[in-house]
Design a protein around this motif. Structure first.
Motif, PDB file in Angstrom:
ATOM      1  N   ILE A 218      20.180  -5.661  -1.702  1.00 57.15           N
ATOM      2  CA  ILE A 218      19.621  -7.007  -1.504  1.00 57.15           C
ATOM      3  C   ILE A 218      20.724  -8.013  -1.216  1.00 57.15           C
ATOM      4  O   ILE A 218      20.659  -8.784  -0.253  1.00 57.15           O
ATOM      5  CB  ILE A 218      18.813  -7.436  -2.743  1.00 57.15           C
ATOM      6  N   VAL A 219      21.774  -7.992  -2.046  1.00 55.94           N
ATOM      7  CA  VAL A 219      22.876  -8.951  -1.888  1.00 55.94           C
ATOM      8  C   VAL A 219      23.618  -8.712  -0.576  1.00 55.94           C
ATOM      9  O   VAL A 219      24.229  -9.635  -0.022  1.00 55.94           O
ATOM     10  CB  VAL A 219      23.834  -8.864  -3.100  1.00 55.94           C
ATOM     11  N   ASP A 220      23.542  -7.489  -0.059  1.00 57.13           N
ATOM     12  CA  ASP A 220      24.192  -7.176   1.209  1.00 57.13           C
ATOM     13  C   ASP A 220      23.725  -8.112   2.327  1.00 57.13           C
ATOM     14  O   ASP A 220      24.484  -8.408   3.256  1.00 57.13           O
ATOM     15  CB  ASP A 220      23.903  -5.717   1.591  1.00 57.13           C
ATOM     16  N   GLY A 221      22.498  -8.608   2.239  1.00 49.69           N
ATOM     17  CA  GLY A 221      22.005  -9.510   3.273  1.00 49.69           C
ATOM     18  C   GLY A 221      22.541 -10.923   3.149  1.00 49.69           C
ATOM     19  O   GLY A 221      22.514 -11.689   4.118  1.00 49.69           O
ATOM     20  N   VAL A 222      23.044 -11.276   1.962  1.00 45.12           N
ATOM     21  CA  VAL A 222      23.437 -12.668   1.712  1.00 45.12           C
ATOM     22  C   VAL A 222      24.655 -13.066   2.534  1.00 45.12           C
ATOM     23  O   VAL A 222      24.709 -14.165   3.101  1.00 45.12           O
ATOM     24  CB  VAL A 222      23.696 -12.895   0.211  1.00 45.12           C
ATOM     25  N   ASP A 223      25.666 -12.178   2.611  1.00 42.10           N
ATOM     26  CA  ASP A 223      26.877 -12.570   3.334  1.00 42.10           C
ATOM     27  C   ASP A 223      26.577 -12.838   4.808  1.00 42.10           C
ATOM     28  O   ASP A 223      27.094 -13.790   5.400  1.00 42.10           O
ATOM     29  CB  ASP A 223      27.994 -11.547   3.168  1.00 42.10           C
ATOM     30  N   GLY A 224      25.725 -12.005   5.406  1.00 45.55           N
ATOM     31  CA  GLY A 224      25.355 -12.233   6.802  1.00 45.55           C
ATOM     32  C   GLY A 224      24.568 -13.516   6.987  1.00 45.55           C
ATOM     33  O   GLY A 224      24.755 -14.249   7.976  1.00 45.55           O
ATOM     34  N   GLU A 225      23.681 -13.802   6.038  1.00 46.79           N
ATOM     35  CA  GLU A 225      22.893 -15.045   6.117  1.00 46.79           C
ATOM     36  C   GLU A 225      23.790 -16.270   6.017  1.00 46.79           C
ATOM     37  O   GLU A 225      23.635 -17.235   6.775  1.00 46.79           O
ATOM     38  CB  GLU A 225      21.842 -15.050   5.005  1.00 46.79           C
ATOM     39  N   ILE A 226      24.739 -16.236   5.093  1.00 43.57           N
ATOM     40  CA  ILE A 226      25.668 -17.353   4.944  1.00 43.57           C
ATOM     41  C   ILE A 226      26.531 -17.494   6.199  1.00 43.57           C
ATOM     42  O   ILE A 226      26.781 -18.605   6.682  1.00 43.57           O
ATOM     43  CB  ILE A 226      26.544 -17.171   3.693  1.00 43.57           C
ATOM     44  N   ALA A 227      26.972 -16.354   6.748  1.00 39.99           N
ATOM     45  CA  ALA A 227      27.801 -16.395   7.952  1.00 39.99           C
ATOM     46  C   ALA A 227      27.042 -17.023   9.120  1.00 39.99           C
ATOM     47  O   ALA A 227      27.590 -17.866   9.857  1.00 39.99           O
ATOM     48  CB  ALA A 227      28.265 -14.985   8.311  1.00 39.99           C
ATOM     49  N   ARG A 228      25.786 -16.616   9.290  1.00 42.37           N
ATOM     50  CA  ARG A 228      25.011 -17.153  10.416  1.00 42.37           C
ATOM     51  C   ARG A 228      24.648 -18.621  10.198  1.00 42.37           C
ATOM     52  O   ARG A 228      24.629 -19.409  11.146  1.00 42.37           O
ATOM     53  CB  ARG A 228      23.753 -16.308  10.628  1.00 42.37           C
ATOM     54  N   ALA A 229      24.363 -18.994   8.951  1.00 45.76           N
ATOM     55  CA  ALA A 229      23.977 -20.378   8.668  1.00 45.76           C
ATOM     56  C   ALA A 229      25.146 -21.343   8.804  1.00 45.76           C
ATOM     57  O   ALA A 229      24.953 -22.513   9.148  1.00 45.76           O
ATOM     58  CB  ALA A 229      23.387 -20.482   7.265  1.00 45.76           C
ATOM     59  N   THR A 230      26.370 -20.862   8.536  1.00 47.36           N
ATOM     60  CA  THR A 230      27.545 -21.748   8.536  1.00 47.36           C
ATOM     61  C   THR A 230      28.494 -21.466   9.690  1.00 47.36           C
ATOM     62  O   THR A 230      29.621 -21.959   9.693  1.00 47.36           O
ATOM     63  CB  THR A 230      28.309 -21.623   7.196  1.00 47.36           C
ATOM     64  N   PHE A 231      28.050 -20.674  10.661  1.00 45.97           N
ATOM     65  CA  PHE A 231      28.850 -20.378  11.858  1.00 45.97           C
ATOM     66  C   PHE A 231      30.185 -19.735  11.493  1.00 45.97           C
ATOM     67  O   PHE A 231      31.234 -20.101  12.039  1.00 45.97           O
ATOM     68  CB  PHE A 231      29.085 -21.655  12.680  1.00 45.97           C
ATOM     69  N   ARG A 232      30.126 -18.756  10.575  1.00 45.37           N
ATOM     70  CA  ARG A 232      31.344 -18.069  10.165  1.00 45.37           C
ATOM     71  C   ARG A 232      31.298 -16.574  10.507  1.00 45.37           C
ATOM     72  O   ARG A 232      32.067 -15.796   9.940  1.00 45.37           O
ATOM     73  CB  ARG A 232      31.582 -18.249   8.660  1.00 45.37           C
ATOM     74  N   SER A 233      30.431 -16.182  11.392  1.00 47.20           N
ATOM     75  CA  SER A 233      30.383 -14.774  11.791  1.00 47.20           C
ATOM     76  C   SER A 233      31.680 -14.422  12.507  1.00 47.20           C
ATOM     77  O   SER A 233      32.174 -15.182  13.343  1.00 47.20           O
ATOM     78  CB  SER A 233      29.198 -14.524  12.729  1.00 47.20           C
ATOM     79  N   SER A 234      32.245 -13.277  12.159  1.00 46.85           N
ATOM     80  CA  SER A 234      33.498 -12.844  12.775  1.00 46.85           C
ATOM     81  C   SER A 234      33.588 -11.328  12.728  1.00 46.85           C
ATOM     82  O   SER A 234      32.909 -10.666  11.945  1.00 46.85           O
ATOM     83  CB  SER A 234      34.705 -13.450  12.046  1.00 46.85           C
ATOM     84  N   ARG A 235      34.414 -10.790  13.564  1.00 49.61           N
ATOM     85  CA  ARG A 235      34.630  -9.345  13.579  1.00 49.61           C
ATOM     86  C   ARG A 235      35.234  -8.874  12.250  1.00 49.61           C
ATOM     87  O   ARG A 235      34.851  -7.846  11.711  1.00 49.61           O
ATOM     88  CB  ARG A 235      35.544  -8.957  14.740  1.00 49.61           C
ATOM     89  N   ALA A 236      36.168  -9.669  11.706  1.00 47.10           N
ATOM     90  CA  ALA A 236      36.786  -9.294  10.429  1.00 47.10           C
ATOM     91  C   ALA A 236      35.751  -9.291   9.307  1.00 47.10           C
ATOM     92  O   ALA A 236      35.745  -8.401   8.455  1.00 47.10           O
ATOM     93  CB  ALA A 236      37.926 -10.257  10.097  1.00 47.10           C
ATOM     94  N   GLY A 237      34.868 -10.299   9.306  1.00 47.29           N
ATOM     95  CA  GLY A 237      33.826 -10.343   8.285  1.00 47.29           C
ATOM     96  C   GLY A 237      32.853  -9.200   8.415  1.00 47.29           C
ATOM     97  O   GLY A 237      32.438  -8.598   7.413  1.00 47.29           O
TER      98      GLY A 237
END
Length: 366
Positions: A218-237
């Motif tokens: 469940i928590v695995d989805g949180v980091d992606g959601e935060i990344a997409r919401a705050t424009f922090r998606s990256s290859r390293a992430g």
């Protein structure tokens, strides 16, 4: 169609509170500034009655999301002598970069939150009370969080995991400075707790470990959601997230094997170890391919390959082999007392999966 004489944008907020208010993890002013930058504006002015002094977090977000575009933060009083027409935007009413780009090019203005006029006429924009500003900004935050779902979500994610993970993200994004790394770290800690429970917990540890595994899913989805919401998606992430996922999956199977071996069920443990070795080999092959890809690092190449077939059969098979279904299935199976038969079935399924992986990754003739 009118012709614009300026490529600048003035974003006007009703007060400093609105400009600083977090909208899905970002100050409203920083989120508006990004859309202006994405629209290709030459510059941006953020105007606030009485002025606004961004704190350290807000200043950092403004600088990050301006993407090199010049900007300034001023008191609306300073706009009194500015007579050159510009595009004026009400800050509490989010406007997409696409609509801003259209407005800058001279198209019709899409709604009342936009006005082409001298900055001194900023008061012609709709004026909001504090309650109205809060309502608008909160609606915008809800829409942003709802949009963090992924088209490839499995059936368990759609019905169970994603609603819970988005509720967690909604809570975390109320805190300034939250990043995807924080959620990834929590996933890693849950994986450690899962492995410790499986290895040292005996029979009860099986259930506790399966619960931790489901929580990690469940928590695995949180980091992606935060990344997409705050424009922090990256290859390293994406790499860190994918590696934590893979280690968690392998760690669960390894811990389950060890638990059953300690309890004296050597046959099931050996079968599970064989399946684990097969999965590790398959993940290695997929990871090697992903490492050389220019896209974000994931272990989803096989899933993506079959999703392109758009067949209900392939879609069902994808759902049955995704991590969300896998984690919940093991939790149900362990609670039902069928961990040992489940490992044997898993070993057979892993062998079939490896054959599919090799087929999908095979060199293609051009």
């Amino acid at each position: 169609m009118s012709i614009r004489t300026s490529n600048g944008v003035v974003v006007v907020f009703s007060d400093a509170w609105s400009a600083a208010h977090l909208v899905a993890g970002l100050p409203a002013a920083a989120r508006a500034l990004r859309e202006v930058a994405q629209a290709g504006a030459a510059c941006c002015t953020i105007a606030v009655p009485g002025g606004w002094r961004p704190d350290r977090n807000a200043a950092a977000e403004l600088a990050r999301l301006a993407q090199g575009m010049p900007y300034s933060v001023v008191d609306t009083a300073s706009l009194a002598g500015d007579d050159a027409p510009q595009l004026l935007l009400q800050g509490e009413h989010p406007v997409s970069a696409e609509r801003l780009r259209s407005a800058l090019s001279g198209a019709e203005l899409p709604h009342g939150a936009l006005l082409f006029a001298p900055p001194r006429d900023w008061a012609r924009l709709p004026q909001l009370t504090r309650a109205q500003a809060i309502a608008r900004l909160d609606r915008a935050a809800e829409a942003i969080i709802a949009g963090t779902s992924k088209p490839g979500d499995g059936i368990v994610s759609q019905l169970i995991n994603r609603p819970i993970s988005q509720a967690i993200s909604r809570l975390l994004l109320r805190f300034p400075g939250i990043t995807p790394f924080h959620a990834t770290a929590v996933s890693a800690l849950l994986a450690v707790a899962m492995l410790a429970s499986l290895i040292f917990g005996g029979t009860n540890g099986l259930i506790l470990g399966a619960i931790f595994y489901q929580l990690a899913s469940i928590v695995d989805g949180v980091d992606g959601e935060i990344a997409r919401a705050t424009f922090r998606s990256s290859r390293a992430g994406a790499l860190a997230d994918s590696l934590v996922d893979a280690v968690t999956n392998i760690g669960f199977l390894a811990g389950l094997d060890i638990n059953l071996w300690i309890q004296g069920n050597a046959e099931a443990a050996i079968a599970g170890s064989l399946g684990l070795a097969i999965v590790a080999l398959g993940l290695f092959l997929i990871g090697r391919r992903a490492r050389h890809s220019k896209a974000a690092f994931t272990f989803d190449e096989v899933k993506t390959h079959f999703q392109a077939r758009r067949s209900w059969l392939f879609q069902t098979l994808i759902w049955l082999t995704m991590r969300d279904f896998f984690a919940l299935g093991w939790l149900v199976g362990i609670v039902a007392g069928v961990a040992a038969p489940g490992l044997m079935l898993f070993s057979f399924g892993a062998a079939v999966w490896l054959v599919v992986v090799v087929f999908v990754l095979r060199p293609r003739q051009t």
